[in-house]
Design a protein around this motif. Sequence first.
Motif, PDB file in Angstrom:
ATOM      1  N   GLY A  18       0.825  -1.202   0.000  1.00 27.03           N
ATOM      2  CA  GLY A  18       0.000   0.000   0.000  1.00 27.03           C
ATOM      3  C   GLY A  18       0.859   1.252   0.000  1.00 27.03           C
ATOM      4  N   GLU A  21       1.067   6.550   3.867  1.00 25.03           N
ATOM      5  CA  GLU A  21       0.078   7.580   4.169  1.00 25.03           C
ATOM      6  C   GLU A  21       0.662   8.695   5.037  1.00 25.03           C
ATOM      7  N   GLU A  47      -1.366   1.400   5.337  1.00 21.74           N
ATOM      8  CA  GLU A  47      -2.564   0.608   5.626  1.00 21.74           C
ATOM      9  C   GLU A  47      -2.883   0.550   7.126  1.00 21.74           C
TER      10      GLU A  47
END
Length: 161
Positions: A18, A21, A47
């Motif tokens: 992923g 973030e 994630e």
Amino acid sequence: MEDDAKQFIENLENRFGGPIEYRTYSTWFATNEGIVREFGVFVYEIEGIFHFEDFERKPSMFGFSMKPRKNQPKYVKMEGTFTSDSIESVTLVTKANALACAQGRKKQEGIEPAGGIQKIFSQLVTRVVIKNGPTYFFELINHKEFFQVVKEDSHGRIQSV
């Protein structure tokens, strides 16, 4: 150098499945399990899982590599993870107390959050207490930003700092 950083980020994203973030750097790191990293660790979230890892730091001067000291212990990579659900609390504490905890001279439970005067005159680190697990101490570049990410991930359950 920037291409190396992009490649590193891509490798992490592929490895953990992923996009990153959130990411930051901790200039100093310790745990209540006796680990201390003077040169810091990379902290990132993928994630909903926070990851952290250190890197071997080779001595250099003016960009030229130097030989390590003879008595320097062999480097062992350190990596770890935790989720926001596993966090019991996040508080600011003095770096001196964090180091005493990492060295076994003070129990994590005996460390009070930094008070007003300490916040002005002491070096501060972010203490992350994991439920039924270790306690991590991060000297983050921006502890408020880290706290905000943790607060959002925990849907407001974590209210410390």
